[in-house]
Write an enzyme that holds these catalytic residues in place. Structure first.
Site, short mmCIF file in Angstrom:
data_model
loop_
_atom_site.label_atom_id
_atom_site.label_comp_id
_atom_site.label_asym_id
_atom_site.label_seq_id
_atom_site.Cartn_x
_atom_site.Cartn_y
_atom_site.Cartn_z
N ARG A 229 -22.95 -34.14 65.47
CA ARG A 229 -22.53 -32.80 64.59
C ARG A 229 -21.85 -33.34 63.63
NH1 ARG A 229 -26.05 -30.34 65.72
NH2 ARG A 229 -26.44 -28.36 66.46
N GLU A 258 -23.72 -28.84 55.43
CA GLU A 258 -25.32 -28.90 55.24
C GLU A 258 -25.83 -27.73 54.42
OE1 GLU A 258 -27.08 -29.96 59.16
OE2 GLU A 258 -25.73 -31.57 59.47
N HIS A 277 -30.58 -34.09 58.92
CA HIS A 277 -30.54 -33.49 60.22
C HIS A 277 -32.05 -33.60 60.85
CE1 HIS A 277 -28.08 -30.20 62.71
NE2 HIS A 277 -29.04 -30.92 63.34
P1 NAD Z 1 -24.29 -32.20 76.21
O1 NAD Z 1 -23.29 -31.14 76.24
O2 NAD Z 1 -25.11 -32.51 77.17
O3 NAD Z 1 -23.31 -33.65 76.17
C1 NAD Z 1 -21.87 -33.59 75.32
C2 NAD Z 1 -20.97 -34.41 75.99
O4 NAD Z 1 -19.88 -34.54 75.21
C3 NAD Z 1 -20.45 -34.18 77.44
O5 NAD Z 1 -20.87 -35.09 78.45
C4 NAD Z 1 -19.16 -33.57 77.17
O6 NAD Z 1 -18.43 -33.87 78.54
C5 NAD Z 1 -18.86 -34.53 76.15
N1 NAD Z 1 -17.47 -34.39 75.40
C6 NAD Z 1 -17.05 -32.92 75.04
N2 NAD Z 1 -15.95 -33.07 74.68
C7 NAD Z 1 -15.60 -34.33 74.42
C8 NAD Z 1 -14.73 -35.00 74.09
N3 NAD Z 1 -13.60 -34.38 73.35
N4 NAD Z 1 -14.54 -36.20 73.94
C9 NAD Z 1 -15.67 -37.03 74.47
N5 NAD Z 1 -16.71 -36.39 75.10
C10 NAD Z 1 -16.61 -35.09 75.10
O7 NAD Z 1 -24.95 -32.13 74.73
P2 NAD Z 1 -26.01 -33.20 74.30
O8 NAD Z 1 -27.27 -32.29 74.38
O9 NAD Z 1 -25.99 -34.37 74.95
O10 NAD Z 1 -25.85 -32.96 72.80
C11 NAD Z 1 -24.96 -33.90 72.13
C12 NAD Z 1 -24.77 -33.57 70.47
O11 NAD Z 1 -26.05 -33.90 69.85
C13 NAD Z 1 -24.44 -32.22 70.52
O12 NAD Z 1 -23.48 -32.18 69.20
C14 NAD Z 1 -25.77 -31.68 69.59
O13 NAD Z 1 -25.63 -30.23 69.15
C15 NAD Z 1 -26.26 -32.73 68.96
N6 NAD Z 1 -27.77 -32.78 68.88
C16 NAD Z 1 -27.99 -33.04 67.52
C17 NAD Z 1 -29.50 -33.12 67.13
C18 NAD Z 1 -30.10 -33.36 65.95
O14 NAD Z 1 -30.89 -32.79 65.32
N7 NAD Z 1 -29.30 -34.31 65.19
C19 NAD Z 1 -30.25 -32.75 68.00
C20 NAD Z 1 -29.85 -32.62 69.52
C21 NAD Z 1 -28.54 -32.36 69.81
C1 MLT Z 2 -29.58 -29.29 68.03
O1 MLT Z 2 -28.36 -28.90 68.17
O2 MLT Z 2 -30.30 -28.87 68.89
C2 MLT Z 2 -29.93 -29.81 66.76
O3 MLT Z 2 -29.07 -29.46 65.51
C3 MLT Z 2 -31.42 -29.72 66.39
C4 MLT Z 2 -31.80 -28.94 65.35
O4 MLT Z 2 -31.92 -27.60 65.73
O5 MLT Z 2 -32.00 -29.19 64.37
#
Ligand code: NAD
Ligand code: MLT
Length: 309
Positions: A229, A258, A277
């Site tokens: 994010r 964004e 993204h």
């Molecule tokens: P998740 O909830 O499974 O994992 C997040 C991890 O971060 C957890 O293990 C949690 O304990 C840890 N965490 C929380 N606060 C923390 C801190 N202060 N310091 C260190 N670790 C901490 O989430 P996920 O499914 O693995 O997703 C991770 C990130 O990726 C999210 O921000 C999600 O929105 C993003 N994401 C982005 C895209 C994209 O399109 N770019 C796609 C999917 C997910």
């Molecule tokens: C997500 O958190 O799942 C990502 O932002 C993916 C998206 O919806 O583009």
């Protein structure tokens, strides 16, 4: 029953809602008063990251039962405001994990081998073979910030590339990290040791600007990849750290605002690789999250249990 979809989702999700008998209205560019008008008689609202679901929008939607997020991050939804109004918030936390992890790995390689920069030079007609000397990931240390679903998938993939793994996540057990071959450490140690650092936390008050100038100094000589994010990494500090050579490079898929402002300092630094993204933008991931959220919307409206899946 009306389902309003305000960010693009895969047809399979829209079809599933239609087959369940709902009136599905897609309005991908709606904002302001038009959005408030459309949401007035909606029983469900389906979004990705583009729609800000705040208290004002929820107030304009008295019939709303559920907000479904076709994806993982719910930082664009005011969950407290929704809960206060009795509106369920559901997401699809599994369906795009592999896509996000693969994009993270691709961005790490793209930065390490200057692939976008070399591509631009060649399509501009220049054979710049002598100007790009890359870094191998094999044998280097990967620092993982946030060892949740995506972070664990990245750990497996880059562990298989031959990287040593060190991770910062205060909420994960040492035994889980151990199963992945990762050593848990505090953030400072992770940054001191890492050659590459990938970020995978949610955006929360605790993680906002978690990686700023001081943290980037600790990663000196390395690469920073953020496909989680925007807002977790201080963008002006990162642009400066790559521009002045503190970091060798960075790769970002997400930004504090964004779409990214064309005047962002990040775009002036050659060794910063950016994508708009795209982490979840694969056919499989989009179909997964769209059908998952459609199932949850159907469940909520039919007063069945909603299981985030
Ligand atoms: P998740 O909830 O499974 O994992 C997040 C991890 O971060 C957890 O293990 C949690 O304990 C840890 N965490 C929380 N606060 C923390 C801190 N202060 N310091 C260190 N670790 C901490 O989430 P996920 O499914 O693995 O997703 C991770 C990130 O990726 C999210 O921000 C999600 O929105 C993003 N994401 C982005 C895209 C994209 O399109 N770019 C796609 C999917 C997910
Ligand atoms: C997500 O958190 O799942 C990502 O932002 C993916 C998206 O919806 O583009």
């Amino acid at each position: 029953m009306k389902v309003l979809v305000t960010d693009p989702i895969a047809d399979a999700g829209v079809d599933r809602l239609g087959e369940a008998g709902f009136d599905v209205v897609t309005a991908y560019d709606a904002e302001g008063e038009r959005l408030q008008g459309l949401v007035r008689d909606a029983n469900a609202l389906v979004v990705r990251s583009g729609t800000q679901v705040d208290a004002a929008l929820l107030d304009a939607a008295p019939e709303l039962v559920i907000v479904g997020r076709a994806g993982i991050g719910v930082d664009n939804i005011d969950i407290d405001a929704a809960t206060d109004r009795g509106v369920v918030v559901a997401n699809a936390p599994e369906g795009n994990v592999r896509a996000a992890a693969e994009h993270t790995v691709a961005m790490a390689f793209a930065a390490a081998r200057s692939i976008p920069q070399a591509h631009i030079r060649l399509t501009d007609g220049e054979w710049a073979k002598g100007e790009f000397l890359g870094t191998e990931l094999n044998g280097k240390t990967l620092g993982i910030v946030g060892l949740g679903r995506v972070g664990q998938e990245v750990a497996k993939k880059l562990g298989n590339v031959g990287m040593d793994l060190v991770a910062y996540d205060p909420y994960i057990s040492a035994s889980r990290a151990d199963q992945l071959g990762a050593e848990l450490a505090d953030l400072e140690t992770v940054l001191d040791r890492a050659d590459f650092c990938t970020v995978h936390t949610p955006l929360t008050p605790e993680t906002e600007n978690l990686i700023g100038e001081a943290e980037l100094d600790r990663l000196a000589g390395g690469y920073l990849v953020n496909c989680a994010r925007g807002g977790i990494v201080d963008e002006p500090a990162l642009a400066a750290a790559v521009a002045d050579g503190t970091l060798k490079g960075a790769a970002l898929d997400v930004f504090a605002d964004e779409p990214l402002d064309p005047d962002s300092p990040l775009l002036d630094v050659e060794d910063v690789v950016v994508t708009p993204h795209l982490g979840a933008s694969t056919e499989a991931a989009q179909e997964n999250v769209a059908t998952s959220i459609a199932d949850q919307v159907v469940a909520a409206i039919e007063e069945e249990p909603v299981v985030n899946a």
